[in-house]
Design an enzyme around this catalytic site. Structure first.
Site, PDB file in Angstrom:
ATOM      1  N   HIS A   1       0.853  -1.184   0.000  1.00 53.68           N
ATOM      2  CA  HIS A   1       0.000   0.000   0.000  1.00 53.68           C
ATOM      3  C   HIS A   1       0.894   1.242   0.000  1.00 53.68           C
ATOM      4  CE1 HIS A   1       0.550  -0.626   4.476  1.00 53.68           C
ATOM      5  NE2 HIS A   1       0.844   0.654   4.373  1.00 53.68           N
TER       6      HIS A   1
HETATM    7  P1  TYD Z   1      -1.670  -2.509   7.546  1.00 54.77           P
HETATM    8  O1  TYD Z   1      -1.235  -1.105   7.782  1.00 54.77           O
HETATM    9  O2  TYD Z   1      -2.406  -2.826   6.283  1.00 54.77           O
HETATM   10  O3  TYD Z   1      -0.389  -3.440   7.726  1.00 54.77           O
HETATM   11  P2  TYD Z   1       0.524  -4.192   6.646  1.00 54.77           P
HETATM   12  O4  TYD Z   1       0.649  -3.282   5.472  1.00 54.77           O
HETATM   13  O5  TYD Z   1       1.822  -4.408   7.340  1.00 54.77           O
HETATM   14  O6  TYD Z   1      -0.164  -5.475   6.339  1.00 54.77           O
HETATM   15  O7  TYD Z   1      -2.547  -2.960   8.781  1.00 54.77           O
HETATM   16  C1  TYD Z   1      -2.993  -4.293   8.946  1.00 54.77           C
HETATM   17  C2  TYD Z   1      -4.320  -4.253   9.680  1.00 54.77           C
HETATM   18  O8  TYD Z   1      -4.162  -3.656  10.949  1.00 54.77           O
HETATM   19  C3  TYD Z   1      -5.400  -3.463   8.937  1.00 54.77           C
HETATM   20  O9  TYD Z   1      -6.606  -4.192   9.047  1.00 54.77           O
HETATM   21  C4  TYD Z   1      -5.526  -2.195   9.714  1.00 54.77           C
HETATM   22  C5  TYD Z   1      -5.060  -2.556  11.100  1.00 54.77           C
HETATM   23  N1  TYD Z   1      -4.362  -1.424  11.742  1.00 54.77           N
HETATM   24  C6  TYD Z   1      -5.004  -0.685  12.719  1.00 54.77           C
HETATM   25  O10 TYD Z   1      -6.184  -0.950  13.069  1.00 54.77           O
HETATM   26  N2  TYD Z   1      -4.349   0.349  13.313  1.00 54.77           N
HETATM   27  C7  TYD Z   1      -3.085   0.694  12.957  1.00 54.77           C
HETATM   28  O11 TYD Z   1      -2.508   1.669  13.515  1.00 54.77           O
HETATM   29  C8  TYD Z   1      -2.419  -0.083  11.936  1.00 54.77           C
HETATM   30  C9  TYD Z   1      -1.015   0.223  11.504  1.00 54.77           C
HETATM   31  C10 TYD Z   1      -3.095  -1.131  11.370  1.00 54.77           C
END
Ligand code: TYD
Length: 135
Positions: free
Chosen positions: A54
């Site tokens: 992302h």
């Molecule tokens: P994401 O930022 O998409 O992590 P990655 O790119 O490493 O897979 O986050 C994964 C999940 O966690 C997504 O469902 C959103 C949730 N999340 C939160 O609820 N709060 C946060 O501060 C973060 C970073 C993620």
């Protein structure tokens, strides 16, 4: 320089201590590009898993490999690719907004993220096609 032209760069945090005692590293106003509004960490990531996939519309981050090794592939809106390897708790990677990221972890890696903004799902660009359309 416009924030749009911001580029990723490595930050060297102070490393206080010695091998026989261990170390303290410090992130503070003087060595950060922004004041963090949120801190999160990622751990127990299997080695075969890539995370990220992302970009953020407005949020910027500093990423630190507290332990283990972390490989980051970043893509800017022109499609240019940058690779960074983090391994050492005294280094951080500044990632401005509008960089696509893909992240790989060694088995023992813990990623600490200092984020410039609170969590907001609508700040995410989760489709690579949508990201490339920004150009
Ligand atoms: P994401 O930022 O998409 O992590 P990655 O790119 O490493 O897979 O986050 C994964 C999940 O966690 C997504 O469902 C959103 C949730 N999340 C939160 O609820 N709060 C946060 O501060 C973060 C970073 C993620």
């Amino acid at each position: 320089m416009s924030k749009l032209l911001d580029k990723p760069y490595l930050i060297d945090f102070p490393k206080i201590g010695e091998p026989s005692l261990g170390y303290i590293s410090v992130a503070e106003k003087t060595n950060l590009p922004f004041t963090p509004k949120r801190i999160y960490w990622i751990y127990n990531t299997p080695e075969k898993i890539n995370r990220g996939f992302h970009a953020h519309k407005n949020l910027s981050q500093v990423i630190i490999a507290i332990t283990g090794k972390i490989k980051l592939k970043l893509v800017n809106i022109k499609g240019e690719i940058l690779e960074f390897h983090l391994d050492g708790g005294n280094h951080g990677l500044y990632i401005p907004k509008l960089y696509w990221r893909e992240i790989r972890f060694s088995k023992d890696a813990i990623l600490l993220c200092l984020a410039s903004e609170p969590y907001k799902e609508d700040d995410y660009i989760r489709s690579y096609d949508d990201f490339l359309k920004l150009l």
